[in-house]
Design a protein around this motif. Structure first.
Motif, PDB file in Angstrom:
ATOM      1  N   SER A   4      21.834  53.399-107.818  1.00 31.87           N
ATOM      2  CA  SER A   4      22.955  54.369-107.610  1.00 31.87           C
ATOM      3  C   SER A   4      22.671  55.999-108.192  1.00 31.87           C
ATOM      4  O   SER A   4      21.396  56.120-108.965  1.00 31.87           O
ATOM      5  CB  SER A   4      24.116  53.798-108.731  1.00 31.87           C
ATOM      6  N   PHE A   5      23.324  56.703-107.845  1.00 30.92           N
ATOM      7  CA  PHE A   5      23.347  58.218-108.291  1.00 30.92           C
ATOM      8  C   PHE A   5      24.352  58.549-109.013  1.00 30.92           C
ATOM      9  O   PHE A   5      25.728  57.956-109.139  1.00 30.92           O
ATOM     10  CB  PHE A   5      23.516  58.907-107.059  1.00 30.92           C
ATOM     11  N   VAL A   6      24.229  59.751-109.869  1.00 28.85           N
ATOM     12  CA  VAL A   6      25.123  60.221-110.716  1.00 28.85           C
ATOM     13  C   VAL A   6      25.529  61.634-109.900  1.00 28.85           C
ATOM     14  O   VAL A   6      24.611  62.414-109.650  1.00 28.85           O
ATOM     15  CB  VAL A   6      24.490  60.683-112.021  1.00 28.85           C
ATOM     16  N   ILE A   7      26.467  61.824-109.628  1.00 22.06           N
ATOM     17  CA  ILE A   7      26.948  62.875-108.641  1.00 22.06           C
ATOM     18  C   ILE A   7      27.607  63.991-109.504  1.00 22.06           C
ATOM     19  O   ILE A   7      27.996  64.009-110.499  1.00 22.06           O
ATOM     20  CB  ILE A   7      28.286  62.273-107.704  1.00 22.06           C
ATOM     21  N   GLY A   8      27.306  65.278-108.655  1.00 21.08           N
ATOM     22  CA  GLY A   8      27.664  66.501-109.399  1.00 21.08           C
ATOM     23  C   GLY A   8      29.052  66.878-108.746  1.00 21.08           C
ATOM     24  O   GLY A   8      29.436  66.573-107.689  1.00 21.08           O
ATOM     25  N   CYS A   9      29.247  68.121-108.984  1.00 19.77           N
ATOM     26  CA  CYS A   9      30.508  68.875-108.588  1.00 19.77           C
ATOM     27  C   CYS A   9      30.410  69.250-107.213  1.00 19.77           C
ATOM     28  O   CYS A   9      31.255  69.209-106.379  1.00 19.77           O
ATOM     29  CB  CYS A   9      30.570  70.410-109.399  1.00 19.77           C
ATOM     30  N   LYS A  10      29.082  69.620-106.601  1.00 22.96           N
ATOM     31  CA  LYS A  10      28.933  69.962-105.243  1.00 22.96           C
ATOM     32  C   LYS A  10      29.332  68.738-104.203  1.00 22.96           C
ATOM     33  O   LYS A  10      29.943  68.963-103.303  1.00 22.96           O
ATOM     34  CB  LYS A  10      27.485  70.309-105.128  1.00 22.96           C
ATOM     35  N   PHE A  11      28.681  67.405-104.842  1.00 20.21           N
ATOM     36  CA  PHE A  11      29.193  66.375-103.863  1.00 20.21           C
ATOM     37  C   PHE A  11      30.788  66.069-103.967  1.00 20.21           C
ATOM     38  O   PHE A  11      31.354  65.952-102.978  1.00 20.21           O
ATOM     39  CB  PHE A  11      28.482  65.257-104.832  1.00 20.21           C
ATOM     40  N   ARG A  12      31.463  66.466-105.320  1.00 23.55           N
ATOM     41  CA  ARG A  12      32.743  66.079-105.110  1.00 23.55           C
ATOM     42  C   ARG A  12      33.619  67.097-104.190  1.00 23.55           C
ATOM     43  O   ARG A  12      34.545  66.683-103.461  1.00 23.55           O
ATOM     44  CB  ARG A  12      33.213  66.437-106.697  1.00 23.55           C
ATOM     45  N   GLU A  13      33.360  68.408-104.349  1.00 18.73           N
ATOM     46  CA  GLU A  13      34.028  69.366-103.490  1.00 18.73           C
ATOM     47  C   GLU A  13      33.688  69.020-101.938  1.00 18.73           C
ATOM     48  O   GLU A  13      34.745  69.131-101.411  1.00 18.73           O
ATOM     49  CB  GLU A  13      33.221  70.906-103.774  1.00 18.73           C
ATOM     50  N   ARG A  14      32.431  68.895-101.761  1.00 18.84           N
ATOM     51  CA  ARG A  14      31.811  68.680-100.190  1.00 18.84           C
ATOM     52  C   ARG A  14      32.703  67.534 -99.710  1.00 18.84           C
ATOM     53  O   ARG A  14      33.174  67.474 -98.716  1.00 18.84           O
ATOM     54  CB  ARG A  14      30.487  68.671-100.071  1.00 18.84           C
ATOM     55  N   VAL A  15      32.703  66.353-100.288  1.00 20.25           N
ATOM     56  CA  VAL A  15      33.350  64.915-100.002  1.00 20.25           C
ATOM     57  C   VAL A  15      34.780  65.077 -99.781  1.00 20.25           C
ATOM     58  O   VAL A  15      35.267  64.732 -98.736  1.00 20.25           O
ATOM     59  CB  VAL A  15      32.829  63.977-100.933  1.00 20.25           C
ATOM     60  N   ASN A  16      35.340  65.765-100.687  1.00 23.18           N
ATOM     61  CA  ASN A  16      36.995  66.022-100.811  1.00 23.18           C
ATOM     62  C   ASN A  16      37.202  66.785 -99.580  1.00 23.18           C
ATOM     63  O   ASN A  16      38.094  66.513 -98.945  1.00 23.18           O
ATOM     64  CB  ASN A  16      37.192  66.682-102.014  1.00 23.18           C
ATOM     65  N   GLU A  17      36.242  67.741 -99.134  1.00 24.15           N
ATOM     66  CA  GLU A  17      36.699  68.683 -98.008  1.00 24.15           C
ATOM     67  C   GLU A  17      36.431  67.760 -96.727  1.00 24.15           C
ATOM     68  O   GLU A  17      37.184  67.969 -95.914  1.00 24.15           O
ATOM     69  CB  GLU A  17      35.531  69.902 -98.046  1.00 24.15           C
ATOM     70  N   LEU A  18      35.518  67.082 -96.710  1.00 25.85           N
ATOM     71  CA  LEU A  18      35.117  66.153 -95.432  1.00 25.85           C
ATOM     72  C   LEU A  18      36.234  65.115 -95.459  1.00 25.85           C
ATOM     73  O   LEU A  18      36.773  64.799 -94.091  1.00 25.85           O
ATOM     74  CB  LEU A  18      33.832  65.474 -95.740  1.00 25.85           C
ATOM     75  N   MET A  19      36.745  64.452 -96.473  1.00 23.68           N
ATOM     76  CA  MET A  19      37.799  63.451 -96.341  1.00 23.68           C
ATOM     77  C   MET A  19      39.110  64.086 -95.753  1.00 23.68           C
ATOM     78  O   MET A  19      40.092  63.438 -94.940  1.00 23.68           O
ATOM     79  CB  MET A  19      37.807  62.844 -97.683  1.00 23.68           C
ATOM     80  N   THR A  20      39.346  65.310 -96.267  1.00 26.28           N
ATOM     81  CA  THR A  20      40.733  65.712 -95.730  1.00 26.28           C
ATOM     82  C   THR A  20      40.747  66.438 -94.344  1.00 26.28           C
ATOM     83  O   THR A  20      41.730  66.493 -93.659  1.00 26.28           O
ATOM     84  CB  THR A  20      41.070  67.000 -96.642  1.00 26.28           C
ATOM     85  N   THR A  21      39.588  66.991 -94.083  1.00 28.09           N
ATOM     86  CA  THR A  21      39.457  67.737 -92.592  1.00 28.09           C
ATOM     87  C   THR A  21      39.012  66.665 -91.620  1.00 28.09           C
ATOM     88  O   THR A  21      39.414  67.021 -90.497  1.00 28.09           O
ATOM     89  CB  THR A  21      38.180  68.466 -92.557  1.00 28.09           C
ATOM     90  N   ASP A  22      38.349  65.586 -91.906  1.00 31.57           N
ATOM     91  CA  ASP A  22      37.742  64.520 -90.963  1.00 31.57           C
ATOM     92  C   ASP A  22      38.926  63.592 -90.567  1.00 31.57           C
ATOM     93  O   ASP A  22      39.172  62.643 -91.830  1.00 31.57           O
ATOM     94  CB  ASP A  22      36.407  64.039 -91.379  1.00 31.57           C
ATOM     95  N   THR A  23      39.297  63.246 -89.622  1.00 32.58           N
ATOM     96  CA  THR A  23      40.202  62.288 -89.311  1.00 32.58           C
ATOM     97  C   THR A  23      39.848  61.099 -88.837  1.00 32.58           C
ATOM     98  O   THR A  23      40.389  59.868 -89.084  1.00 32.58           O
ATOM     99  CB  THR A  23      41.203  62.695 -88.096  1.00 32.58           C
ATOM    100  N   SER A  24      38.315  61.015 -88.556  1.00 29.96           N
ATOM    101  CA  SER A  24      37.790  59.805 -88.202  1.00 29.96           C
ATOM    102  C   SER A  24      36.996  59.314 -89.210  1.00 29.96           C
ATOM    103  O   SER A  24      36.237  58.143 -89.235  1.00 29.96           O
ATOM    104  CB  SER A  24      36.656  60.098 -86.998  1.00 29.96           C
ATOM    105  N   PHE A  25      37.478  59.690 -90.544  1.00 31.02           N
ATOM    106  CA  PHE A  25      36.559  59.139 -91.692  1.00 31.02           C
ATOM    107  C   PHE A  25      37.205  57.514 -91.737  1.00 31.02           C
ATOM    108  O   PHE A  25      38.334  57.432 -92.008  1.00 31.02           O
ATOM    109  CB  PHE A  25      37.197  60.033 -92.842  1.00 31.02           C
ATOM    110  N   PRO A  26      36.159  56.775 -92.028  1.00 26.71           N
ATOM    111  CA  PRO A  26      36.608  55.359 -92.152  1.00 26.71           C
ATOM    112  C   PRO A  26      37.298  54.968 -93.552  1.00 26.71           C
ATOM    113  O   PRO A  26      37.186  55.547 -94.571  1.00 26.71           O
ATOM    114  CB  PRO A  26      35.279  54.772 -92.542  1.00 26.71           C
ATOM    115  N   LEU A  27      38.447  54.500 -93.248  1.00 30.98           N
ATOM    116  CA  LEU A  27      39.459  54.083 -94.528  1.00 30.98           C
ATOM    117  C   LEU A  27      38.706  53.388 -95.630  1.00 30.98           C
ATOM    118  O   LEU A  27      39.000  53.771 -96.931  1.00 30.98           O
ATOM    119  CB  LEU A  27      40.625  53.302 -94.126  1.00 30.98           C
TER     120      LEU A  27
END
Length: 198
Positions: A4-27
């Motif tokens: 596994s990985f320990v995630i940082g702030c950059k990952f949090r920001e980018r993934v949150n942005e992707l989940m909110t903008t991408d409608t085809s994101f798997p549930l």
């Protein structure tokens, strides 16, 4: 082995942005990522979820790569738990350590003799030397006492023969000399006998 990985702030920001903008994101992936992002730091992202995220990013054609998301993160290294030590093994190791220490001590002290006074001889040799010196001191003392006693007896006894002090002293010196020479002769013969000479 790490998984596994320990995630940082950059990952949090980018993934949150992707989940909110991408409608085809798997549930299912979205739920798993929300659980991870909802935790306090340090958040741990498993390799399995990271692979799913990478596949989704490739399929969707995003210009963002997984390694860019994980730039400020690190690989999670779980703490190593040491198994408890076997008490029989510990006891055996202690016995071996004691045995090795004893062997080392014996090796260091193998040329040390408790009877030795110094490098010239043992305590028994020292005792013989002391007895020899003692015998020599007693012999010299005996010689001196004999000569002095002979002088005193001759001086006191010669008062009946001589009235003058000078004659008495000369007769006492002659008597003491004769006895001293006789003592020396006996002493020399005794010393020769001790040394084994005829």
């Amino acid at each position: 082995m790490t998984s596994s990985f320990v995630i940082g702030c950059k990952f949090r920001e980018r993934v949150n942005e992707l989940m909110t903008t991408d409608t085809s994101f798997p549930l299912e992936l979205k739920e798993e990522l929300e659980k991870i992002l909802g935790k306090d730091e340090p958040s741990i992202l498993s390799f399995r979820i990271a692979r799913k995220l990478q596949k989704h990013l490739q399929k969707s054609g995003y210009p963002v790569y997984l390694h860019q998301l994980l730039e400020d993160g690190s690989i999670y290294l779980p703490p190593v738990e040491k198994p408890p030590r076997n008490p029989q093994l510990v006891a055996r190791l202690e016995r071996i350590k004691a045995k090795l220490a004893n062997e080392e001590y014996m090796r260091i002290t193998r040329n040390v003799n408790a009877q030795e006074l110094n490098r010239l001889g043992t305590m028994a040799d020292f005792g013989r030397q002391v007895r020899s010196v003692k015998a020599a001191v007693v012999t010299v003392f005996n010689f001196l006492v004999t000569v002095v006693a002979t002088f005193a007896c001759s001086y006191m006894g010669s008062q009946y023969l001589f009235t003058e002090t000078t004659a008495r002293v000369i007769s006492a010196v002659i008597a003491a000399s004769v006895v001293g020479l006789a003592e020396l002769y006996v002493l020399v013969r005794t010393m020769e006998g001790e040394l084994g000479e005829p």
